[in-house]
Scaffold this motif. Structure first.
Motif, PDB file in Angstrom:
ATOM      1  N   HIS A   1      27.231  31.810  47.808  1.00 39.61           N
ATOM      2  CA  HIS A   1      26.941  33.198  47.414  1.00 39.61           C
ATOM      3  C   HIS A   1      27.454  33.522  46.033  1.00 39.61           C
ATOM      4  O   HIS A   1      28.500  33.062  45.599  1.00 39.61           O
TER       5      HIS A   1
ATOM      6  N   ASP B   1      35.499  31.782  45.390  1.00 40.15           N
ATOM      7  CA  ASP B   1      34.692  32.549  46.339  1.00 40.15           C
ATOM      8  C   ASP B   1      33.696  33.393  45.572  1.00 40.15           C
ATOM      9  O   ASP B   1      33.986  34.503  45.204  1.00 40.15           O
ATOM     10  N   ASN B   2      32.547  32.855  45.282  1.00 37.45           N
ATOM     11  CA  ASN B   2      32.064  31.575  45.744  1.00 37.45           C
ATOM     12  C   ASN B   2      31.218  30.893  44.667  1.00 37.45           C
ATOM     13  O   ASN B   2      30.231  30.222  44.956  1.00 37.45           O
TER      14      ASN B   2
ATOM     15  N   GLU C   1      26.779  39.032  49.786  1.00 38.35           N
ATOM     16  CA  GLU C   1      27.473  38.372  50.901  1.00 38.35           C
ATOM     17  C   GLU C   1      28.728  39.128  51.263  1.00 38.35           C
ATOM     18  O   GLU C   1      29.013  39.391  52.423  1.00 38.35           O
ATOM     19  N   GLU C   2      29.478  39.504  50.228  1.00 36.51           N
ATOM     20  CA  GLU C   2      30.783  40.133  50.463  1.00 36.51           C
ATOM     21  C   GLU C   2      30.647  41.502  51.134  1.00 36.51           C
ATOM     22  O   GLU C   2      31.556  41.955  51.808  1.00 36.51           O
TER      23      GLU C   2
ATOM     24  N   ASP D   1      31.459  27.677  51.482  1.00 35.86           N
ATOM     25  CA  ASP D   1      32.047  28.979  51.153  1.00 35.86           C
ATOM     26  C   ASP D   1      33.513  29.053  51.589  1.00 35.86           C
ATOM     27  O   ASP D   1      33.958  30.056  52.124  1.00 35.86           O
TER      28      ASP D   1
ATOM     29  N   TYR E   1      43.289  28.349  49.165  1.00 40.75           N
ATOM     30  CA  TYR E   1      42.250  29.385  49.305  1.00 40.75           C
ATOM     31  C   TYR E   1      42.803  30.633  49.984  1.00 40.75           C
ATOM     32  O   TYR E   1      42.783  31.720  49.422  1.00 40.75           O
TER      33      TYR E   1
HETATM   34 ZN   LIG Z   1      32.767  34.085  50.239  1.00 34.72          ZN
END
Ligand SMILES: [Zn+2]
Length: 362
Positions: free
Chosen positions: A154, A166-167, A200-201, A235, A304
């Motif tokens: 994404h 991300d990402n 996406e977020e 992701d 992450y």
């Molecule tokens: Zn993400």
């Protein structure tokens, strides 16, 4: 990469070999269906969202000019996402300050000091920019060109950093996988399509809309539903791929296992099958929700969750180039495998398809 850059990742975490091997042992218990549904909420208590709404309403009604939040993380890390309401009328401007700065303010106030903070915030809303766009490109197939294998990451991210882990890295890996297929001179039989999703977020908007528009669902399929042959998703940051999980019957994982086994000396342990149609966390679940073979990758965590996910430290410097390059090779091999096999990835028979799960409103 040079050794100086590597030192930045001194705390990088990799999952021990034995752990991933046990996780992907086809004879073992596996790891099941991914993230399940949350337990039912206690009706006598406010939900977290209700509490947040009440605090917002109190601050607006009381005429607060600002809200100062504690970042509540060490090492100067700040997590700043969105206000869920996307409505300036229902919340006051909010600033997230470093934990050590917040602590100092708190201590001065506890001592009875008159703490003064000065902010100069200039924000703009762009209501005309409400539409966001997926970026789609493909390598056309040959004799099975109407069947499609997809790869994606994404494109959107939060504003504290540039969203490298991300990402952007997921997008870069998929673009590089497509480039590797091209430079290898291979002509995939099925079409290989790369999607860089948007929104996406905010709630997987790009992938959910795409799946709905092109494929429909197992219960209400469009013609393309039957022609779809797998979607690879990365992701979880910069870490090396260690395994994957495909939505489908055990036979679906068995199809992918041999190609992942080619990369066992890079620590890739295998593939499991899962049965979850829950939409949660990342774009592969939009495919799973439709009853399609979404393939999510498990990666080494590196830093992450501890450092870069949705934080001000999510920048290019956190990327491990060697891991990203290897990931692209793994995805390219997986995509080619699915693009060139005679048969498609096995799906659940109609009577074995897990029950549909409602797409949540985010
Ligand atoms: Zn993400």
């Amino acid at each position: 990469m040079d050794s100086g850059a590597r030192q930045l990742h001194a705390s990088a975490k990799r999952t021990p070999d034995e752990q991933v091997k046990a996780q992907y042992d086809p004879a073992g218990p596996g790891r099941g269906g991914g993230r399940g549904a949350a337990p039912p909420a206690d009706p006598t208590r406010y939900t977290a969202a209700q509490v947040a709404e009440k605090i917002d309403a109190m601050l607006v009604a009381g005429g607060a000019m600002m809200r100062i939040n504690d970042a509540a993380r060490g090492e100067g890390i700040i997590v700043a996402q969105q206000h869920r309401g996307y409505d300036e009328a229902t919340a006051v401007p909010t600033v997230v300050v470093r934990n050590d700065d917040f602590g100092r303010i708190e201590r001065l106030m506890a001592d009875g000091d008159d703490v003064k903070l000065q902010f100069d915030i200039v924000n703009h809303s762009y209501p005309e920019g409400k539409t966001s766009y997926n970026v789609i490109a493909e390598i056309p197939g040959t004799d099975k060109a109407d069947e499609v294998v997809m790869l994606g990451g994404h494109l959107d991210s939060w504003h504290g950093g540039t969203g490298a882990t991300d990402n952007a890295i997921g997008c870069a890996i998929m673009m590089e996988a497509a480039r590797l297929i091209q430079v290898a001179g291979v002509k995939p039989r099925r079409t290989v399509r790369v999607a860089l999703w948007s929104g996406e977020e905010q709630g997987l908007y790009g992938s959910l809309a795409y799946v709905k528009q092109h494929f429909g669902t197992a219960e209400d399929p469009k013609p393309e539903w039957a022609k779809f042959n797998g979607y690879f998703n990365v992701d979880t940051g910069t870490g090396r791929i260690r395994g994957g999980s495909v939505f489908g019957p055990p036979e679906a994982a068995a199809i992918l296992r041999p190609v992942f086994a080619l990369f066992s000396d890079w620590g890739v342990a295998g593939v499991n099958a899962n049965t979850s149609r829950v939409v949660a966390g990342t774009d592969s679940t939009s495919f799973n929700n439709a009853g399609l073979p979404g393939i999510g990758m498990q990666q080494d965590p590196i830093e992450y969750n501890s450092m870069t996910h949705h934080t001000n430290l999510d920048t290019y410097e956190r990327i491990i180039p060697e891991d990203a390059q290897r990931n692209a090779a793994i995805i390219a091999a997986g995509a080619l495998h699915l693009a060139n096999r005679d048969e498609m990835v096995p799906r659940f028979e109609k009577d074995k398809m897990p029950a549909p799960v409602k797409v949540p409103t985010f």
